[in-house]
Design a protein around this motif. Structure first.
Motif, PDB file in Angstrom:
ATOM      1  N   PHE A 116      14.554 -32.534  48.374  1.00 36.84           N
ATOM      2  CA  PHE A 116      15.211 -31.489  49.167  1.00 36.84           C
ATOM      3  C   PHE A 116      14.155 -30.416  49.405  1.00 36.84           C
ATOM      4  O   PHE A 116      13.732 -29.722  48.473  1.00 36.84           O
ATOM      5  N   ILE A 117      13.706 -30.314  50.648  1.00 35.36           N
ATOM      6  CA  ILE A 117      12.610 -29.388  50.970  1.00 35.36           C
ATOM      7  C   ILE A 117      13.083 -27.954  50.764  1.00 35.36           C
ATOM      8  O   ILE A 117      14.109 -27.538  51.299  1.00 35.36           O
ATOM      9  N   SER A 118      12.351 -27.220  49.928  1.00 34.89           N
ATOM     10  CA  SER A 118      12.809 -25.894  49.486  1.00 34.89           C
ATOM     11  C   SER A 118      11.676 -24.885  49.568  1.00 34.89           C
ATOM     12  O   SER A 118      11.140 -24.424  48.558  1.00 34.89           O
ATOM     13  N   LYS A 119      11.280 -24.567  50.781  1.00 32.62           N
ATOM     14  CA  LYS A 119      10.127 -23.672  51.003  1.00 32.62           C
ATOM     15  C   LYS A 119      10.448 -22.248  50.574  1.00 32.62           C
ATOM     16  O   LYS A 119      11.602 -21.801  50.681  1.00 32.62           O
ATOM     17  N   LYS A 120       9.416 -21.554  50.149  1.00 30.29           N
ATOM     18  CA  LYS A 120       9.561 -20.180  49.644  1.00 30.29           C
ATOM     19  C   LYS A 120      10.275 -19.277  50.649  1.00 30.29           C
ATOM     20  O   LYS A 120       9.868 -19.176  51.814  1.00 30.29           O
ATOM     21  N   GLY A 121      11.360 -18.675  50.170  1.00 31.89           N
ATOM     22  CA  GLY A 121      12.059 -17.674  50.987  1.00 31.89           C
ATOM     23  C   GLY A 121      12.846 -18.229  52.160  1.00 31.89           C
ATOM     24  O   GLY A 121      13.394 -17.465  52.950  1.00 31.89           O
ATOM     25  N   GLN A 122      12.897 -19.562  52.296  1.00 29.94           N
ATOM     26  CA  GLN A 122      13.534 -20.144  53.482  1.00 29.94           C
ATOM     27  C   GLN A 122      14.926 -20.700  53.215  1.00 29.94           C
ATOM     28  O   GLN A 122      15.520 -21.344  54.079  1.00 29.94           O
ATOM     29  N   GLY A 123      15.406 -20.489  51.983  1.00 33.07           N
ATOM     30  CA  GLY A 123      16.731 -21.024  51.678  1.00 33.07           C
ATOM     31  C   GLY A 123      17.301 -20.417  50.412  1.00 33.07           C
ATOM     32  O   GLY A 123      16.654 -19.599  49.738  1.00 33.07           O
ATOM     33  N   ILE A 124      18.528 -20.835  50.124  1.00 33.88           N
ATOM     34  CA  ILE A 124      19.160 -20.446  48.859  1.00 33.88           C
ATOM     35  C   ILE A 124      19.156 -21.708  47.999  1.00 33.88           C
ATOM     36  O   ILE A 124      19.725 -22.731  48.396  1.00 33.88           O
ATOM     37  N   TYR A 125      18.482 -21.635  46.887  1.00 34.81           N
ATOM     38  CA  TYR A 125      18.400 -22.790  45.996  1.00 34.81           C
ATOM     39  C   TYR A 125      18.971 -22.340  44.660  1.00 34.81           C
ATOM     40  O   TYR A 125      18.349 -21.530  43.961  1.00 34.81           O
ATOM     41  N   LEU A 126      20.160 -22.817  44.332  1.00 34.75           N
ATOM     42  CA  LEU A 126      20.760 -22.350  43.076  1.00 34.75           C
ATOM     43  C   LEU A 126      21.550 -23.449  42.392  1.00 34.75           C
ATOM     44  O   LEU A 126      22.009 -24.396  43.030  1.00 34.75           O
ATOM     45  N   SER A 127      21.695 -23.294  41.079  1.00 36.44           N
ATOM     46  CA  SER A 127      22.507 -24.234  40.299  1.00 36.44           C
ATOM     47  C   SER A 127      23.467 -23.455  39.416  1.00 36.44           C
ATOM     48  O   SER A 127      23.099 -22.443  38.823  1.00 36.44           O
ATOM     49  N   ILE A 128      24.700 -23.966  39.361  1.00 34.39           N
ATOM     50  CA  ILE A 128      25.748 -23.343  38.539  1.00 34.39           C
ATOM     51  C   ILE A 128      26.027 -24.263  37.351  1.00 34.39           C
ATOM     52  O   ILE A 128      26.213 -25.467  37.538  1.00 34.39           O
ATOM     53  N   LEU A 129      26.080 -23.675  36.172  1.00 31.81           N
ATOM     54  CA  LEU A 129      26.406 -24.449  34.970  1.00 31.81           C
ATOM     55  C   LEU A 129      27.901 -24.318  34.702  1.00 31.81           C
ATOM     56  O   LEU A 129      28.419 -23.206  34.561  1.00 31.81           O
ATOM     57  N   LEU A 130      28.573 -25.455  34.641  1.00 32.78           N
ATOM     58  CA  LEU A 130      30.017 -25.416  34.371  1.00 32.78           C
ATOM     59  C   LEU A 130      30.298 -26.153  33.081  1.00 32.78           C
ATOM     60  O   LEU A 130      29.958 -27.336  32.941  1.00 32.78           O
ATOM     61  N   LYS A 131      30.919 -25.452  32.140  1.00 27.92           N
ATOM     62  CA  LYS A 131      31.297 -26.119  30.890  1.00 27.92           C
ATOM     63  C   LYS A 131      32.789 -26.420  30.989  1.00 27.92           C
ATOM     64  O   LYS A 131      33.599 -25.502  31.153  1.00 27.92           O
ATOM     65  N   LEU A 132      33.132 -27.696  30.926  1.00 27.28           N
ATOM     66  CA  LEU A 132      34.522 -28.094  31.164  1.00 27.28           C
ATOM     67  C   LEU A 132      35.329 -28.038  29.872  1.00 27.28           C
ATOM     68  O   LEU A 132      34.799 -28.268  28.783  1.00 27.28           O
ATOM     69  N   ASP A 133      36.640 -27.736  30.022  1.00 29.56           N
ATOM     70  CA  ASP A 133      37.520 -27.682  28.841  1.00 29.56           C
ATOM     71  C   ASP A 133      37.776 -29.074  28.302  1.00 29.56           C
ATOM     72  O   ASP A 133      37.910 -29.286  27.115  1.00 29.56           O
ATOM     73  N   LYS A 134      37.914 -30.018  29.222  1.00 38.13           N
ATOM     74  CA  LYS A 134      38.154 -31.398  28.763  1.00 38.13           C
ATOM     75  C   LYS A 134      37.155 -32.356  29.409  1.00 38.13           C
ATOM     76  O   LYS A 134      36.650 -32.083  30.509  1.00 38.13           O
TER      77      LYS A 134
END
Ligand code: BTN
Length: 321
Positions: free
Chosen positions: A126-144
């Motif tokens: 996934f091309i992710s050039k500096k300043g040209q996009g939003i690149y983020l990851s969310i950590l989800l801890k599930l109850d079950k």
């Protein structure tokens, strides 16, 4: 840190000239240290115009990631309540996988200005050039423990679509299962990765990676991909869009926890622009042409093959014909 404070203040007065003396007085430092700070901010890539004997102006096009601006626009209870911004990383999903997840809070978010080996689905880059996009990851801890992670991808797609529509006032369509499109071109991809429990092969932790193009698109992708800027003309909205995506995601996820899956799927289907379209289905080891009918109650894609067979596709990918 003086640099952060000055940048935040200039950003609050974006497009306007702020006198050096005003900044010096406000932060209790000399005009020389403001001048040095402005130079350091420029070196970081901020678009600041220095107007001799008058002051400094942060240009409206400036789009650096500013922690406090994201915080100001966040209205969540747990998603993004703790986050970190990294200038460069291989991949935000990979970064989270390498952390001691027990030490991180549920809803922790990592945001990068640039990814050196951003990952797409099926091992694609996934091309992710500096300043040209939003690149983020969310950590989800599930109850079950959970076997099917598709619903989380669907929640993320709904959140991104709603956030783009609110911030950019532009319809953001969904292509099953994990892509967001504007005007027929891909603007965002989602990569959901599960951390499996060793014994049960079920997952208790999910890493949701979102990549939204906001600026330049590399030449080789110009026919199939777009960006927020290309599609709407908007600039300098990364901080606002990040906050809105996290706000919307928390709302959709809350609906999922309240068993409001039908509402989520209804919205998802309302933006699914491929309904009625002919597609090529790539499903594990088979490939066939079909027409998209709808999605079912589990978010699987329902298609009609050329032999008029109805199939519910849970895994795999489709290509528009
Ligand atoms: C796809 O289009 O196939 C999915 C792309 C997902 C890209 C995002 S960017 C943030 C996160 N980190 C990665 O390495 N990938 C995801």
């Amino acid at each position: 840190m003086l640099k952060n404070k000055v940048l935040y203040y200039l950003n609050q007065n974006k497009g306007e000239v702020v006198a050096g003396g005003e900044l010096a007085k406000m932060f209790g430092v000399s005009r020389t240290s403001i001048w040095k700070t402005i130079n350091a901010l420029k070196e970081d890539g901020n678009q600041i115009e220095s107007i001799p004997n008058i002051g400094y102006k942060l240009l409206l096009t400036n789009d650096t990631l500013i922690e406090q601006v994201i915080v100001d626009n966040l209205s969540t209870d747990f998603v993004g309540c703790s986050f970190t911004i990294l200038p460069t990383i291989n991949s935000t999903n990979q970064y989270l996988k390498e952390q001691d997840i027990d030490m991180l809070p549920n809803g922790f978010v990592v945001i990068a200005d640039e990814q050196l080996s951003g990952k797409g689905r099926r091992g694609r880059p996934f091309i992710s050039k500096k300043g040209q996009g939003i690149y983020l990851s969310i950590l989800l801890k599930l109850d079950k423990l959970q076997q099917d992670t598709r619903i989380f991808t669907i929640c993320a797609a709904v959140a991104v679509s709603r956030a783009i529509e609110k911030v950019c006032n532009k319809k953001a369509d969904i292509k099953w299962v994990n892509d967001i499109f504007i005007d027929g071109k891909k603007v965002c991809g989602i990569l959901t990765e599960a951390v499996l429990s060793a014994e049960l092969q079920e997952c208790s932790t999910i890493i949701l990676g979102l990549g939204i193009n906001t600026g330049e698109i590399v030449d080789e992708l110009k026919d199939i991909a777009t960006s927020i800027n290309k599609a709407t003309g908007l600039v300098g909205i990364r901080n606002l869009l990040i906050a809105q995506v996290l706000n919307e995601f928390e709302k959709v996820y809350a609906d999922y926890l309240k068993n409001k899956k039908t509402e989520i799927l209804d919205y998802y289907q309302s933006r699914l622009f491929i309904i009625g379209n002919k597609v090529l289905v790539n499903n594990l080891n088979e490939q066939y042409k079909a027409t998209v009918l709808k999605i079912d109650d589990n978010g699987a894609l329902v298609v009609k093959t050329e032999l008029s067979e109805i199939k519910n596709i849970s895994y795999g990918e489709i290509q528009l014909l």
